[in-house]
Design an enzyme around this catalytic site. Structure first.
Site, PDB file in Angstrom:
ATOM      1  N   CYS A 138       0.803  -1.230   0.000  1.00  0.00           N
ATOM      2  CA  CYS A 138       0.000   0.000   0.000  1.00  0.00           C
ATOM      3  C   CYS A 138       0.838   1.283   0.000  1.00  0.00           C
ATOM      4  O   CYS A 138       1.373   1.658  -1.037  1.00  0.00           O
ATOM      5  CB  CYS A 138      -0.979  -0.052   1.170  1.00  0.00           C
ATOM      6  N   HIS A 144      -3.163  -5.900   2.630  1.00  0.00           N
ATOM      7  CA  HIS A 144      -2.703  -5.899   4.022  1.00  0.00           C
ATOM      8  C   HIS A 144      -3.160  -7.211   4.660  1.00  0.00           C
ATOM      9  O   HIS A 144      -3.842  -8.007   4.049  1.00  0.00           O
ATOM     10  CB  HIS A 144      -3.381  -4.780   4.812  1.00  0.00           C
TER      11      HIS A 144
HETATM   12  N1  GLN Z   1      -2.218   6.974   2.299  1.00  0.00           N
HETATM   13  C1  GLN Z   1      -2.408   6.061   1.279  1.00  0.00           C
HETATM   14  C2  GLN Z   1      -3.809   6.011   0.679  1.00  0.00           C
HETATM   15  O1  GLN Z   1      -4.822   6.159   1.396  1.00  0.00           O
HETATM   16  C3  GLN Z   1      -1.951   4.699   1.766  1.00  0.00           C
HETATM   17  C4  GLN Z   1      -2.912   4.013   2.683  1.00  0.00           C
HETATM   18  C5  GLN Z   1      -2.391   2.707   3.223  1.00  0.00           C
HETATM   19  O2  GLN Z   1      -1.184   2.474   3.218  1.00  0.00           O
HETATM   20  N2  GLN Z   1      -3.267   1.867   3.731  1.00  0.00           N
HETATM   21  O3  GLN Z   1      -3.890   5.807  -0.514  1.00  0.00           O
END
Ligand code: GLN
Length: 243
Positions: A93, A190
């Site tokens: 992510c 995740h």
């Molecule tokens: N900040 C990023 C987004 O919302 C990554 C989010 C995350 O790593 N879960 O796209």
């Protein structure tokens, strides 16, 4: 004992929804295979380890990405070099986004990445959130949890990690998740993703063993065979959970 050096990037700012668990799972699996895992936790300003066999990075809030991007730029050349040498990497992510060219946030700030992956990410008001199920040519069905406002697009043709069966993935149009370049993998999964997808873990360990010791095939481990039966059940159950 054969040592494997594992680099865990920016865990203080970038570890969402259990992503640090990927490092713990790799460490345990390495031990079961008879390696000596040595984990190097790296945060901004730390010294970079002399030798690296595998690299991990997790997700984080936009604010976490803003905290680390400057330091990441300083390490960009080294990380690109390791990726081009075939060092296995797993970026989830927020770190996947920063291993691309840039992440443009909702407030209009462009956070530069290090371009290991030829992708770019732009925030939208549609958050992609919930279970993500995908089919990967190399690893079969992969299951995890996604939560991101950023939508990621390929700048040039790349191999995605998987074709989306349910959920968002890279963006709400393309029906693919992640990217693979050499042995570096970026993904929105995740979970920690390796808990329910042990083939992915063994791919990374096999490539690390290949890089350091010249052979990819892993020894058999009766303990891991039993653990992986449970992981397969977890994968099955999670893949049927509603978003
Ligand atoms: N900040 C990023 C987004 O919302 C990554 C989010 C995350 O790593 N879960 O796209």
């Amino acid at each position: 004992m054969r040592r494997i050096d594992v680099l865990s990037l920016y865990t203080n700012d970038m570890s969402f929804y259990g992503d640090m668990g990927n490092v713990l799972i790799i460490s345990k699996r390495l031990s079961f295979y008879g390696f000596e895992p040595v984990i190097h936790f790296y945060n901004p300003g730390d010294s970079f380890p002399d030798h690296v066999d595998m690299v991990f990075g997790g997700g984080g809030q936009d604010s976490g990405q803003k905290n680390i991007f400057d330091d990441l730029q300083k390490r960009g050349e080294k990380l690109r070099q390791l990726a081009s040498q075939g060092v296995p990497m797993l970026m989830i992510c927020g770190m996947y986004q920063l291993f691309g060219k840039y992440f443009l946030t909702n407030s209009g700030k462009k956070i530069p990445g290090i371009s290991v992956f030829d992708v770019y990410t732009e925030a939208t008001l549609d958050r992609l959130i919930g279970n993500l199920v995908e089919e990967s040519k190399l690893f079969g069905r992969l299951v995890g949890f996604e939560n991101h406002s950023g939508q990621t697009y390929f700048s040039s043709p790349l191999h995605p990690l998987g074709r989306v069966i349910s959920g968002g993935g890279n963006n709400s149009k393309d029906k693919v998740d992640g990217a693979m370049v050499n042995n570096a993998i970026g993904t929105y999964l995740h979970g920690p993703v390796l808990s329910k997808n042990p083939k992915l873990a063994d791919f990374l360990i096999g490539k690390a063993q290949l890089g350091r010791y010249g052979t990819e095939k892993l020894p058999s481990s009766p303990v891991l065979s039993r653990i992986d039966e449970l992981a397969a059940k977890g994968n099955e159950v999670a893949s049927k959970r509603p978003r």
